[in-house]
Enzyme design. Structure first.
Site, PDB file in Angstrom:
ATOM      1  N   ASN A   1      44.484  45.130  34.228  1.00  0.00           N
ATOM      2  CA  ASN A   1      44.307  45.666  35.574  1.00  0.00           C
ATOM      3  C   ASN A   1      43.620  44.643  36.472  1.00  0.00           C
ATOM      4  O   ASN A   1      42.765  43.894  36.016  1.00  0.00           O
ATOM      5  CB  ASN A   1      43.478  46.951  35.510  1.00  0.00           C
ATOM      6  CG  ASN A   1      44.146  48.008  34.642  1.00  0.00           C
ATOM      7  OD1 ASN A   1      45.353  47.979  34.470  1.00  0.00           O
ATOM      8  ND2 ASN A   1      43.362  48.898  34.068  1.00  0.00           N
TER       9      ASN A   1
ATOM     10  N   ASP B   1      42.155  45.627  39.429  1.00  0.00           N
ATOM     11  CA  ASP B   1      41.491  46.436  40.449  1.00  0.00           C
ATOM     12  C   ASP B   1      39.975  46.322  40.495  1.00  0.00           C
ATOM     13  O   ASP B   1      39.335  46.999  41.292  1.00  0.00           O
ATOM     14  CB  ASP B   1      41.888  47.905  40.272  1.00  0.00           C
ATOM     15  CG  ASP B   1      41.685  48.366  38.827  1.00  0.00           C
ATOM     16  OD1 ASP B   1      40.722  47.918  38.173  1.00  0.00           O
ATOM     17  OD2 ASP B   1      42.510  49.171  38.350  1.00  0.00           O
TER      18      ASP B   1
ATOM     19  N   HIS C   1      45.314  39.389  34.068  1.00  0.00           N
ATOM     20  CA  HIS C   1      46.197  39.268  35.234  1.00  0.00           C
ATOM     21  C   HIS C   1      45.410  38.992  36.508  1.00  0.00           C
ATOM     22  O   HIS C   1      45.925  39.142  37.616  1.00  0.00           O
ATOM     23  CB  HIS C   1      47.059  40.532  35.389  1.00  0.00           C
ATOM     24  CG  HIS C   1      48.046  40.707  34.277  1.00  0.00           C
ATOM     25  ND1 HIS C   1      48.654  41.909  33.988  1.00  0.00           N
ATOM     26  CD2 HIS C   1      48.527  39.829  33.362  1.00  0.00           C
ATOM     27  CE1 HIS C   1      49.465  41.756  32.941  1.00  0.00           C
ATOM     28  NE2 HIS C   1      49.394  40.501  32.537  1.00  0.00           N
TER      29      HIS C   1
ATOM     30  N   CYS D   1      41.725  23.481  40.625  1.00  0.00           N
ATOM     31  CA  CYS D   1      40.581  23.357  39.703  1.00  0.00           C
ATOM     32  C   CYS D   1      40.220  24.700  39.054  1.00  0.00           C
ATOM     33  O   CYS D   1      39.318  24.780  38.226  1.00  0.00           O
ATOM     34  CB  CYS D   1      39.366  22.759  40.408  1.00  0.00           C
ATOM     35  SG  CYS D   1      38.550  23.832  41.598  1.00  0.00           S
TER      36      CYS D   1
HETATM   37 ZN   LIG Z   1      39.484  23.610  43.598  1.00  0.00          ZN
END
Ligand SMILES: [Zn+2]
Length: 259
Positions: A114, A116, A131, A142
């Site tokens: 999730n 959220d 995710h 970076c």
């Molecule tokens: Zn950066």
């Protein structure tokens, strides 16, 4: 769907958790749905309603990051609805129960699919957001992550204050590789684990799905909490039918009585 979960099943799952050396959790959309966030697919899903998004979201972002940012800052359609819902959502008893398990020392890490921010909002510390997190911005060069309000959006796309790279939402887009740092941490946790609490996910979306499968493949135990049967149900040592918001607090209560 069975709606009567007998206490024996809860006791057995609690025993399993207490026997394990290293328990991790894998969570997914089911947990968010219980906080009022619509799923993407299935009944009431955002994509069911608005149609599937393009599967090459990351490539589109790379081709025209300015346009992607303009859409992000001024969303329409499903994204507008999603952002509004995400802003209003709050953790539910399932999120809080996982925090309690962590505080009891029983849960070593939570891998969530999730985006959220609700696990963080509830207080999870050892959290891996495979995710990404919709409240964070990530440098595609970076991989530093920033809070939304740390960034200057005067010029689009915004650039990384650290290395000058292009910034993007931390949420992993279609076609975008999972950031290596998160993926590596998830794999390390899965390698240590001998028990996975699989809550609110059908565990079919890779790479997250591979973690319970690899633990089970090494002889570890899976405990599934889901209102519905899933593709991994037959692999689970214990299956607790019901929502995470209902079952996880009950499991915590049983565990408290045991200690
Ligand atoms: Zn950066």
């Amino acid at each position: 769907m069975e709606d009567t979960l007998d206490s024996k099943a809860l006791e057995a799952a609690a025993d399993c958790l207490l026997r394990a050396r290293y328990v991790i959790a894998l969570t997914g959309a089911g947990l968010s749905v219980e906080s009022g966030i619509p799923p993407f697919r299935g009944p009431g899903g955002l994509w069911t309603k608005y149609g599937e998004p393009p599967m090459d979201g990351y490539q589109r972002f790379l081709r025209d990051p300015r346009k992607a940012w303009e859409e992000r800052l001024n969303p329409s359609g499903p994204m507008r609805e999603l952002w509004a819902t995400l802003r209003a959502a709050e953790p539910n008893p399932g999120h809080r129960a996982l925090v309690e398990l962590e505080e009891m020392g029983l849960l070593k890490a939570t891998i969530t699919q999730n985006v959220d921010n609700l696990h963080r909002a509830a207080g999870s510390i050892r959290l891996l957001e495979i995710h990404g997190n919709a409240t964070l911005i990530r440098c595609i060069q970076c991989v530093t992550r920033f809070a939304r309000d740390e960034i200057d959006y005067g010029e689009l796309p915004p650039h990384c204050p650290r290395c000058g790279g292009i910034l993007k939402s931390d949420t992993v887009s279609f076609g975008e590789p999972i950031p290596a740092d998160v993926l590596e941490h998830c794999s390390e946790e899965a390698e240590r684990a001998d028990c996975v609490l699989v809550a609110g996910t059908s565990a079919t979306v890779y790479p997250a799905a591979q973690f319970p499968l690899s633990v089970q493949g090494r002889g570890g135990d899976l405990i599934e909490i889901n209102p519905y049967e899933t593709e991994i149900t037959h692999l689970c040592r214990h299956t607790l039918r019901g929502t995470s918001a209902e079952i996880l607090p009950r499991l915590v209560n049983v565990l408290r009585e045991r200690r």
